[in-house]
Design a protein around this motif. Sequence first.
Motif, PDB file in Angstrom:
ATOM      1  N   SER A   1       0.836  -1.211   0.000  1.00  0.00           N
ATOM      2  CA  SER A   1       0.000   0.000   0.000  1.00  0.00           C
ATOM      3  C   SER A   1       0.865   1.255   0.000  1.00  0.00           C
ATOM      4  N   GLU A   2       0.320   2.313  -0.579  1.00  0.00           N
ATOM      5  CA  GLU A   2       1.047   3.586  -0.667  1.00  0.00           C
ATOM      6  C   GLU A   2       0.930   4.343   0.651  1.00  0.00           C
ATOM      7  N   LEU A   3       2.051   4.870   1.117  1.00  0.00           N
ATOM      8  CA  LEU A   3       2.061   5.648   2.355  1.00  0.00           C
ATOM      9  C   LEU A   3       1.537   7.051   2.079  1.00  0.00           C
ATOM     10  N   ARG A   4       0.657   7.519   2.937  1.00  0.00           N
ATOM     11  CA  ARG A   4       0.119   8.879   2.818  1.00  0.00           C
ATOM     12  C   ARG A   4       0.250   9.564   4.168  1.00  0.00           C
TER      13      ARG A   4
ATOM     14  N   LEU B   1      10.661   5.415  -6.569  1.00  0.00           N
ATOM     15  CA  LEU B   1       9.726   4.973  -7.610  1.00  0.00           C
ATOM     16  C   LEU B   1       9.075   3.649  -7.230  1.00  0.00           C
ATOM     17  N   GLU B   2       9.811   2.827  -6.479  1.00  0.00           N
ATOM     18  CA  GLU B   2       9.263   1.523  -6.050  1.00  0.00           C
ATOM     19  C   GLU B   2       8.337   1.696  -4.842  1.00  0.00           C
ATOM     20  N   ASN B   3       8.634   2.670  -3.993  1.00  0.00           N
ATOM     21  CA  ASN B   3       7.819   2.923  -2.794  1.00  0.00           C
ATOM     22  C   ASN B   3       7.416   4.407  -2.752  1.00  0.00           C
TER      23      ASN B   3
ATOM     24  N   VAL C   1       7.242  11.197  -5.001  1.00  0.00           N
ATOM     25  CA  VAL C   1       6.412  11.941  -4.051  1.00  0.00           C
ATOM     26  C   VAL C   1       5.372  12.755  -4.808  1.00  0.00           C
ATOM     27  N   ILE C   2       4.138  12.656  -4.368  1.00  0.00           N
ATOM     28  CA  ILE C   2       3.056  13.526  -4.860  1.00  0.00           C
ATOM     29  C   ILE C   2       2.671  14.454  -3.716  1.00  0.00           C
TER      30      ILE C   2
ATOM     31  N   LEU D   1      -8.645  12.674   7.951  1.00  0.00           N
ATOM     32  CA  LEU D   1      -9.733  11.716   7.773  1.00  0.00           C
ATOM     33  C   LEU D   1     -10.120  11.596   6.307  1.00  0.00           C
ATOM     34  N   ASP D   2     -10.265  12.750   5.633  1.00  0.00           N
ATOM     35  CA  ASP D   2     -10.696  12.742   4.231  1.00  0.00           C
ATOM     36  C   ASP D   2      -9.660  12.112   3.310  1.00  0.00           C
ATOM     37  N   LYS D   3      -8.377  12.333   3.592  1.00  0.00           N
ATOM     38  CA  LYS D   3      -7.313  11.836   2.716  1.00  0.00           C
ATOM     39  C   LYS D   3      -6.782  10.468   3.133  1.00  0.00           C
ATOM     40  N   VAL D   4      -7.398   9.866   4.140  1.00  0.00           N
ATOM     41  CA  VAL D   4      -7.017   8.535   4.625  1.00  0.00           C
ATOM     42  C   VAL D   4      -5.521   8.493   4.945  1.00  0.00           C
ATOM     43  N   ALA D   5      -5.060   9.516   5.655  1.00  0.00           N
ATOM     44  CA  ALA D   5      -3.646   9.589   6.023  1.00  0.00           C
ATOM     45  C   ALA D   5      -3.320   8.549   7.087  1.00  0.00           C
ATOM     46  N   SER D   6      -2.122   7.993   7.001  1.00  0.00           N
ATOM     47  CA  SER D   6      -1.662   7.052   8.018  1.00  0.00           C
ATOM     48  C   SER D   6      -0.932   7.753   9.153  1.00  0.00           C
TER      49      SER D   6
END
Length: 775
Positions: free
Chosen positions: A468-471, A496-498, A552-553, A575-580
């Motif tokens: 899963s992508e980290l946010r 690029l891999e993570n 990075v985005i 909450l809206d961006k489902v941040a970890s």
Amino acid sequence: MAEFAKENLFDNVKQLDNNTYRVCFKAPPRIVSDGIWGGQKNGRKPMKSFLPLFELQVLIIFVVTQICHFFFKRLRLPFLVSQIMAGIIIGISIQEEPTRDLMAKLFPFGSHDVISTISSIGFVLFIFINGVEMDFSMITRTGKKAWTLATIGLVLPTMIGYPLLQYILTKKPDLNSMRTDLMVSSALHNLVSFAVIYKTLNGLQMQNSELGRLALSTALSSDILSTTMACVIKAAMANGTKAKMLNSFYLIAFVTLIPLVFRPIMFWVIKNTPEGRPVSNGVVYLIILMVFGLGWISININQDFLLGAFILGLAVPEGPPLGSTLVKKLRFFGNWFFLPIFVATCTMKANFSFNHRPNVVIATSLVALLTHVVKTLAIFLPALWCKLPVSDALSLALILNSKGEMEVGLSSSQFDNKMIGGHTYGTMMISIMVTASIVQWSVKSLYDPSRKYAGYQKRNLMDMKPDSELRILTCIHKKSHIVPITNVIDLFFPSLENPMTVDVLHLIELVGRSLPVFVSHRHQRVKSSHKAYSDDVIIAFDVYEHDNAGAVIVNTYTSISLPTLMHEDVCNLALDKVASMVILPFHQRWSIDGAIECDDKNMRALNKKVLDIAPCTVGILVSRGQHSIKESHTRLAVIYLGGTDDGEALCIARRAIKNPRVRLVVYRLVHKHYTPHCNDDLEDFMVTCNAIGNVCCTDVTVEEGSKTACFLRDIVNEHDLFIVGRRHELELPQLEGLTSWSEFLELGVIGDFLASPDFGSRASILVVQQQVSKT
């Protein structure tokens, strides 16, 4: 007829009939006193002079108001209730025995007009500040939902209330003499004032919530609609077609020319004001003169005096430097000094005697109740149709029924113009007080903004899936936070891999405006002042995203809100961006010599609130030095004692060691007679990373807190960055005695000790707290 020769400010007062008095006084009037003894010869005694008597009356009103507030604040009632109750107590004391004779000395005939006139300045400034704090451009950006609720909430009670009132008058012919009173009462209870709704939301700490923003947008739309309707009706009340056309022309010209003429001048003033400096006092004084000058013009075109102040306030560019300067300079005298006196003096005029027909009170109360019931349903049902939860829809309907200083002032104006009687006016004052209390109690019971952050879904680093992508969400208060935050992002070693997504929230204190602002700059297509506030942040992270293209985005946001409510925007976005994870800067910053350079109490309060309710993991960054993780070798350390927070710290370290420039040491503090409940995460970490050359795991045996302190003191200068968990088991012998020495509890025991300036360390610290589960 009655004589008023003893207790008044004038030489002789004689009542000729119910509405007429003959008043004799010397010109010029006695303003100041020659003192108790000096005034015996020329009559300029303290109680016979306007200024000393005014000061004494202000003191009495202030004391009674504060006594009432001392008791009512324990019942969680708004300050308005104390102001109205003070007016009721003083008013009844003036009108009724046994205190009437004493109060006649303190509030003699003629003095009420003086204090009412002076305190009315506070009401005018209140209206002007209300206009200044409004962001009028929000009208064009307000959604259909707010306009729909505002229109239905204003029109439906009128359409239902008027026929219902006619039916009541048909069934009760003895109430026909009160027709005007009841119609005025119904109209005033149907109004929605933006200023009142804002103060209500401020008392409930709800401005930044989604429901609060909807309430403010709806109130703004409703206020503009009702003000427009009132002005049009007043212009149409002139006698003759020519007079009506002239009034309409004057009104259109007045409302149009003020923004067209004065707003460009104010922008010119802002342009010529040095950056970071307030506008000159001369400009402020000139604008105050314009407030009262435009009020005089309003009277001459058959409109209310307040219209000029309100339109000029809307024309003032919101925010710094002009809007914020005006609000700061006028808020104390307008909102905190004169306005409470104005509310109390307005209430004092009402007739609270019992020598009247009970049907006056019953009819006025019934009309107020029916108006509020219809208005509540008119907002509640459309809100449900807009898919709001039942509790939120009911809370919104109650909030938009709230009453306050605006309704007090308008009711007083109708009473002075003899549109309503004294007993009707008194009943309306009580109904305003009761309504404000009911709204405050009910909404606090119905609406809990923090409930939506409850941890029903796990959002932390330990429970993330490997693919899963980290946010993460990072918060920026000042320019100095940009570099430390980008360093922390580099710690996660995006590639690029993570890849990872970073949401950057620039937090700005709300000054000189009422409406909080939340802007997404990725979706912003036009230049605005909100973007200008965040230009440095936007440019810095645009460059960072470009330098890490594909890895990075970055999404940049700006929040302009009150410091006490910034945590709402932080948690809403997480909450809206489902941040970890949310990363917050520590509230203190040190200079090179170790002295405290910045100590922001608002930032500390924000950090503590986010720790309490955040829907994900939270990290607090204590930044020291300018060490770059990306460009230099980094000596990283994790202090491990066990627990979920330390597990989160290991998850960050697991990502960091993918960077070959990072050298990690994990110090596990152990006690020979005590084993933590769970060390599984450390065992998994050691199995996974055992073969990696840049990782070292060391067991350190400590017997008590003092030994832990000595060990930390020895290693504090051996590393560039520490990652530590915030919470640990209370009975850990390794921390015994250290807890009582903690200064900043939000950093935890270990983090607080490492952050102490006594060590002179240049190492930064990232304190981690795993998501708090509220299931």
